[in-house]
Design a protein around this motif. Structure first.
Motif, PDB file in Angstrom:
ATOM      1  N   ILE A  23       0.872  -1.161   0.000  1.00 18.11           N
ATOM      2  CA  ILE A  23       0.000   0.000   0.000  1.00 18.11           C
ATOM      3  C   ILE A  23       0.917   1.221   0.000  1.00 18.11           C
ATOM      4  CG2 ILE A  23      -1.630   1.327   1.390  1.00 18.11           C
ATOM      5  CD1 ILE A  23      -2.498  -1.390   2.649  1.00 18.11           C
ATOM      6  N   MET A  24       0.550   2.242  -0.744  1.00 21.77           N
ATOM      7  CA  MET A  24       1.355   3.453  -0.786  1.00 21.77           C
ATOM      8  C   MET A  24       0.557   4.632  -0.232  1.00 21.77           C
ATOM      9  SD  MET A  24       4.236   2.449  -1.910  1.00 21.77           S
ATOM     10  CE  MET A  24       5.016   4.044  -2.112  1.00 21.77           C
ATOM     11  N   GLY A  25       1.304   5.563   0.337  1.00 22.55           N
ATOM     12  CA  GLY A  25       0.640   6.736   0.894  1.00 22.55           C
ATOM     13  C   GLY A  25       1.479   7.981   0.724  1.00 22.55           C
ATOM     14  N   TRP A  26       0.819   9.113   0.835  1.00 24.93           N
ATOM     15  CA  TRP A  26       1.492  10.406   0.870  1.00 24.93           C
ATOM     16  C   TRP A  26       1.115  11.095   2.186  1.00 24.93           C
ATOM     17  CZ3 TRP A  26       5.044  12.438  -2.461  1.00 24.93           C
ATOM     18  CH2 TRP A  26       5.162  11.833  -3.724  1.00 24.93           C
ATOM     19  N   PHE A  27       2.098  11.683   2.812  1.00 25.96           N
ATOM     20  CA  PHE A  27       1.929  12.454   4.035  1.00 25.96           C
ATOM     21  C   PHE A  27       2.610  13.800   3.835  1.00 25.96           C
ATOM     22  CE2 PHE A  27       0.333   9.243   7.050  1.00 25.96           C
ATOM     23  CZ  PHE A  27       0.498   8.098   6.285  1.00 25.96           C
ATOM     24  N   ARG A  28       2.325  14.723   4.719  1.00 20.94           N
ATOM     25  CA  ARG A  28       3.009  16.014   4.651  1.00 20.94           C
ATOM     26  C   ARG A  28       3.244  16.554   6.046  1.00 20.94           C
ATOM     27  NH1 ARG A  28      -1.824  19.824   2.049  1.00 20.94           N
ATOM     28  NH2 ARG A  28      -3.174  19.864   3.909  1.00 20.94           N
ATOM     29  N   GLN A  29       4.255  17.409   6.148  1.00 19.84           N
ATOM     30  CA  GLN A  29       4.565  18.046   7.418  1.00 19.84           C
ATOM     31  C   GLN A  29       4.930  19.497   7.175  1.00 19.84           C
ATOM     32  OE1 GLN A  29       7.554  16.108   9.859  1.00 19.84           O
ATOM     33  NE2 GLN A  29       6.715  17.063  11.700  1.00 19.84           N
ATOM     34  N   ALA A  30       4.142  20.379   7.752  1.00 26.99           N
ATOM     35  CA  ALA A  30       4.408  21.814   7.669  1.00 26.99           C
ATOM     36  C   ALA A  30       5.276  22.232   8.851  1.00 26.99           C
ATOM     37  CB  ALA A  30       3.092  22.584   7.678  1.00 26.99           C
ATOM     38  N   PRO A  31       5.989  23.342   8.723  1.00 29.52           N
ATOM     39  CA  PRO A  31       6.848  23.803   9.824  1.00 29.52           C
ATOM     40  C   PRO A  31       6.063  23.979  11.117  1.00 29.52           C
ATOM     41  CG  PRO A  31       7.321  25.024   7.829  1.00 29.52           C
ATOM     42  CD  PRO A  31       6.101  24.203   7.536  1.00 29.52           C
ATOM     43  N   GLY A  32       6.573  23.400  12.189  1.00 22.61           N
ATOM     44  CA  GLY A  32       5.933  23.548  13.485  1.00 22.61           C
ATOM     45  C   GLY A  32       4.700  22.698  13.692  1.00 22.61           C
ATOM     46  N   LYS A  33       4.383  21.854  12.713  1.00 22.78           N
ATOM     47  CA  LYS A  33       3.183  21.017  12.815  1.00 22.78           C
ATOM     48  C   LYS A  33       3.551  19.548  12.742  1.00 22.78           C
ATOM     49  CE  LYS A  33      -0.114  24.347  10.939  1.00 22.78           C
ATOM     50  NZ  LYS A  33      -1.218  24.562   9.957  1.00 22.78           N
ATOM     51  N   GLU A  34       2.620  18.711  13.185  1.00 19.26           N
ATOM     52  CA  GLU A  34       2.848  17.282  13.104  1.00 19.26           C
ATOM     53  C   GLU A  34       2.615  16.794  11.677  1.00 19.26           C
ATOM     54  OE1 GLU A  34       1.624  15.972  17.675  1.00 19.26           O
ATOM     55  OE2 GLU A  34       0.477  15.238  15.973  1.00 19.26           O
ATOM     56  N   ARG A  35       3.233  15.648  11.379  1.00 18.94           N
ATOM     57  CA  ARG A  35       2.997  15.022  10.090  1.00 18.94           C
ATOM     58  C   ARG A  35       1.530  14.634   9.973  1.00 18.94           C
ATOM     59  NH1 ARG A  35       6.154   9.732   9.830  1.00 18.94           N
ATOM     60  NH2 ARG A  35       4.390   9.052  11.101  1.00 18.94           N
ATOM     61  N   GLU A  36       0.966  14.815   8.791  1.00 18.86           N
ATOM     62  CA  GLU A  36      -0.433  14.465   8.598  1.00 18.86           C
ATOM     63  C   GLU A  36      -0.624  13.655   7.320  1.00 18.86           C
ATOM     64  OE1 GLU A  36      -3.049  17.789   8.071  1.00 18.86           O
ATOM     65  OE2 GLU A  36      -1.892  18.643   6.416  1.00 18.86           O
ATOM     66  N   PHE A  37      -1.620  12.801   7.376  1.00 21.30           N
ATOM     67  CA  PHE A  37      -1.987  11.967   6.242  1.00 21.30           C
ATOM     68  C   PHE A  37      -2.555  12.832   5.123  1.00 21.30           C
ATOM     69  CE2 PHE A  37      -3.881   8.668   3.817  1.00 21.30           C
ATOM     70  CZ  PHE A  37      -5.191   9.041   3.542  1.00 21.30           C
ATOM     71  N   VAL A  38      -2.218  12.464   3.875  1.00 22.20           N
ATOM     72  CA  VAL A  38      -2.754  13.174   2.715  1.00 22.20           C
ATOM     73  C   VAL A  38      -3.596  12.229   1.847  1.00 22.20           C
ATOM     74  CG1 VAL A  38      -2.178  14.403   0.590  1.00 22.20           C
ATOM     75  CG2 VAL A  38      -0.852  14.827   2.676  1.00 22.20           C
ATOM     76  N   ALA A  39      -2.988  11.101   1.440  1.00 15.53           N
ATOM     77  CA  ALA A  39      -3.693  10.193   0.531  1.00 15.53           C
ATOM     78  C   ALA A  39      -3.072   8.808   0.616  1.00 15.53           C
ATOM     79  CB  ALA A  39      -3.622  10.701  -0.900  1.00 15.53           C
ATOM     80  N   THR A  40      -3.880   7.793   0.272  1.00 10.42           N
ATOM     81  CA  THR A  40      -3.394   6.425   0.240  1.00 10.42           C
ATOM     82  C   THR A  40      -4.011   5.693  -0.944  1.00 10.42           C
ATOM     83  OG1 THR A  40      -3.214   4.363   1.518  1.00 10.42           O
ATOM     84  CG2 THR A  40      -5.227   5.646   1.806  1.00 10.42           C
ATOM     85  N   ILE A  41      -3.305   4.681  -1.431  1.00 12.98           N
ATOM     86  CA  ILE A  41      -3.775   3.928  -2.586  1.00 12.98           C
ATOM     87  C   ILE A  41      -3.456   2.452  -2.375  1.00 12.98           C
ATOM     88  CG2 ILE A  41      -1.611   4.324  -3.864  1.00 12.98           C
ATOM     89  CD1 ILE A  41      -3.383   4.547  -6.425  1.00 12.98           C
ATOM     90  N   SER A  42      -4.395   1.600  -2.797  1.00  7.89           N
ATOM     91  CA  SER A  42      -4.228   0.167  -2.626  1.00  7.89           C
ATOM     92  C   SER A  42      -3.162  -0.383  -3.564  1.00  7.89           C
ATOM     93  CB  SER A  42      -5.562  -0.542  -2.890  1.00  7.89           C
ATOM     94  OG  SER A  42      -5.982  -0.317  -4.233  1.00  7.89           O
ATOM     95  N   ARG A  43      -2.829  -1.650  -3.344  1.00  6.45           N
ATOM     96  CA  ARG A  43      -1.773  -2.273  -4.142  1.00  6.45           C
ATOM     97  C   ARG A  43      -2.083  -2.272  -5.626  1.00  6.45           C
ATOM     98  NH1 ARG A  43      -2.101  -4.623   0.768  1.00  6.45           N
ATOM     99  NH2 ARG A  43      -0.134  -5.104   1.843  1.00  6.45           N
ATOM    100  N   SER A  44      -3.306  -2.485  -5.982  1.00 11.85           N
ATOM    101  CA  SER A  44      -3.695  -2.527  -7.394  1.00 11.85           C
ATOM    102  C   SER A  44      -3.964  -1.138  -7.962  1.00 11.85           C
ATOM    103  CB  SER A  44      -4.952  -3.372  -7.572  1.00 11.85           C
ATOM    104  OG  SER A  44      -6.067  -2.729  -6.964  1.00 11.85           O
TER     105      SER A  44
END
Length: 125
Positions: A33-54
């Motif tokens: 499974i693949m995902g994208w996360f992001r982290q802004a300055p001074g903030k915690e990492r947050e989930f953005v998007a995820t995609i299944s294996r297929s």
């Protein structure tokens, strides 16, 4: 082991678009499974998007729904994040990640075993 390398970040004006890429090497890309996360300055990492294996199942954070699109090409061992209608609050380092978890997708960072080094996205107002 999976190695992940992101690219495609940059400086863009509000309303603009970018296409982020994440190239994987090592074990079979389609096992994860693949995902994208992001982290802004001074903030915690947050989930953005995820995609299944297929690639048939995707999920997004509410803050990006309708503006971001995740996709993958298993033949090219690459996952993409098309980011559009960008806002200054989208400014962050964007990370891709690979998860061996059961199921089709996951938004939990702790379920991801491998992470890239990140690519900076800066949105000017």
């Amino acid at each position: 082991q999976v190695q992940l390398v992101e690219s495609g970040g940059g400086l863009v004006q509000a309303g603009g678009s970018l296409r982020l890429s994440c190239a994987a090497s090592g074990r079979a890309f389609s096992d994860y499974i693949m995902g994208w996360f992001r982290q802004a300055p001074g903030k915690e990492r947050e989930f953005v998007a995820t995609i299944s294996r297929s690639g048939s199942d995707v999920d997004y954070a509410d803050s990006v729904k309708g503006r971001f699109t995740i996709s993958r090409d298993n033949a090219k061992n690459t996952v993409y994040l098309q980011v559009s209608s960008l806002k200054p609050e989208d400014t962050a380092v964007y990370y891709c990640a690979a998860s061996p978890s059961y199921g089709t997708r996951t938004y939990l960072g702790r379920n991801y075993a491998y992470w890239g080094q990140g690519t900076q996205v800066t949105v000017s107002s």
